[in-house]
Design an enzyme around this catalytic site. Structure first.
Site, short mmCIF file in Angstrom:
data_model
loop_
_atom_site.label_atom_id
_atom_site.label_comp_id
_atom_site.label_asym_id
_atom_site.label_seq_id
_atom_site.Cartn_x
_atom_site.Cartn_y
_atom_site.Cartn_z
CG HIS A 1 62.66 26.53 52.79
ND1 HIS A 1 63.85 27.13 53.16
CD2 HIS A 1 62.94 25.77 51.71
CE1 HIS A 1 64.80 26.74 52.33
NE2 HIS A 1 64.28 25.92 51.44
CG ASP B 1 61.36 20.70 47.76
OD1 ASP B 1 62.14 20.63 46.81
OD2 ASP B 1 61.71 21.08 48.89
#
Length: 436
Positions: free
Chosen positions: A313, A371
């Site tokens: 991320h 995700d």
């Protein structure tokens, strides 16, 4: 923010005088150097592509500590909100700054449910799209078009208008997402059923048909509600910054949110979970679990251009706290639906295992992010991959509106106008066409 006792001194190697810049402190997080008067004092700008070290605003809504893996909405840890509150409570928190008591929650939910229907003419607007259009293309148009139907809440500088627009957007986004889905599969639109919860009503509009009763599965309902809560806001990300920048021009709230939807569509932002599922499907098509090791080796090869989607991320340099919560939900959903042996989900677990154990990925802190798991959950529920980003937009609407309202209410806010480092041609004169 408050002025810090620290001062920043900017010195120059060419002998020009040094200047002092004020430093401000927030309640938590790093201090910031105030460079607003830098150009006036020096004739120079700062250069920071991607805003890696620049605070574009002051905000009291969401805080992220990427090193600790911490996410707070209005000071509350996401772990507590996702397990002890529902999405409607989270919306109230983001919009008004506090978790509601029982009476306030009842009133808020009632207000949202009053606005769940959309103008009937929206159906005709929707039918102008091709059936195979990407849902995010449709959503960008539909959300922007709301300003054409609700003229009484389009003045962004009117607090009452912003309040009404906020409730309308939160209420109508599930309806619009479900309509986009139903249109793509050729099924009739299902009207909202306001006796259901926010998440339950969304599932009803997505999967019910007029032919037979639809009963909401409570496990799926909780999973959808958690997905909404985990995605409700995430500080000054690309789409939130887009909403703020768009809104800073004074455009109406619906247009500002439509701009956020368009930005979210990008595969590096809201489309990440869609890209993750596509990656898994490609591995499955190439040979499934037997090819996972080979795929992960290609990821490690700098010359292969193969990317591992759903891991790592931009902000979190530790484990994404939302991923832990989404992993729990993922396991609950797969068990409830009897999908533990589904080939794609087994494949996902194999990829996850290598990423969590291989030194290459662990040393680079390429942990699974939210995700990775949310895409698996949505596929299990029956939501098509192309609609994943639409679900994300639905959830993020509450955060977008809260951020937009905060910006407009800030007495220091100005229309966004970034500067640039110009690298084009210096001034030149136009020659007659015969001499060019």
């Amino acid at each position: 923010m408050k002025l810090s006792d620290n001062k920043a001194t900017l010195s120059f190697s060419n002998g020009r005088p040094a200047i002092e810049l004020p430093v401000y402190s927030g309640n938590i997080g790093p201090e910031v150097i105030d460079i607003r008067k830098l150009y006036g004092q020096t004739g120079m700008f700062t250069y920071d592509p991607g805003f890696l070290s620049t605070a574009s605003c002051q905000s009291a809504i969401t805080f992220i500590d990427g090193d600790k893996g911490e996410l707070l909405y209005r000071g509350y840890p996401i772990e507590q909100l996702a397990t002890q509150c529902n999405y409607m409570e989270t919306c109230h928190l983001l919009l008004y700054g506090n978790l509601p008591g029982a009476a306030a929650q009842t009133a808020f939910v009632k207000n949202v449910k009053y606005h769940t229907m959309v103008n009937e003419q929206m159906q005709f607007f929707l039918r102008g799209f091709r059936r195979d259009a990407h849902p995010m293309a449709i959503m960008t148009g539909l959300v922007g078009a709301l300003s054409a139907f609700y003229h009484d809440s389009t003045d962004i500088n009117n607090a009452e208008h912003r309040e009404v627009a906020a409730i309308r957007l939160i209420a109508k986004m599930p309806t619009l997402v479900a309509m986009a889905y139903k249109y793509s599969v050729g099924q009739p639109f299902m009207y909202p059923k306001n006796e259901l919860s926010y998440a339950g009503n969304f599932l009803h509009m997505m999967f019910a048909t007029p032919c037979e009763p639809y009963v909401v599965n409570p496990v799926i309902e909780r999973a959808i509600d958690r997905i909404f809560t985990l995605h409700a806001d995430h500080e000054q990300n690309a789409s939130t910054s887009t909403v703020r920048l768009c809104g800073s021009s004074g455009t109406n709230p619906f247009a500002a949110i439509a701009a956020g939807v368009a930005c979210l569509w990008g595969p590096a932002h809201g489309g990440a979970n869609e890209a993750c599922l596509q990656m898994l499907e490609e591995i499955q098509a190439s040979g499934g679990i037997s090819k996972v090791g080979e795929f992960m080796n290609q990821v490690k090869d700098k010359n292969s251009n193969v990317k591992l989607m759903g891991f790592g991320h931009r902000v979190y340099k530790n484990y994404d706290p939302r991923a832990t919560l989404m992993q729990e939900t993922c396991n609950e959903v797969l068990e409830a639906l009897g999908l533990q042996d589904d080939p794609l989900f087994k494949l996902a677990k194999a990829v996850e295992k290598i990423a969590l154990e291989d030194d290459y990925f662990v040393s680079r802190k390429l942990y699974p992010n939210v995700d990775f798991y949310s895409g698996i959950v949505q596929r299990a529920i029956g939501i098509p991959v192309k609609l994943f980003t639409g679900i994300f937009a639905l959830a993020r609407t509450a955060g977008w509106i809260a951020q937009l309202n905060e910006m407009i209410s800030d007495p220091e806010y100005k229309i966004g106008r970034p500067r640039q480092l110009f690298t084009g041609s210096p001034r030149r004169d136009v020659l007659p066409i015969a001499n060019r």
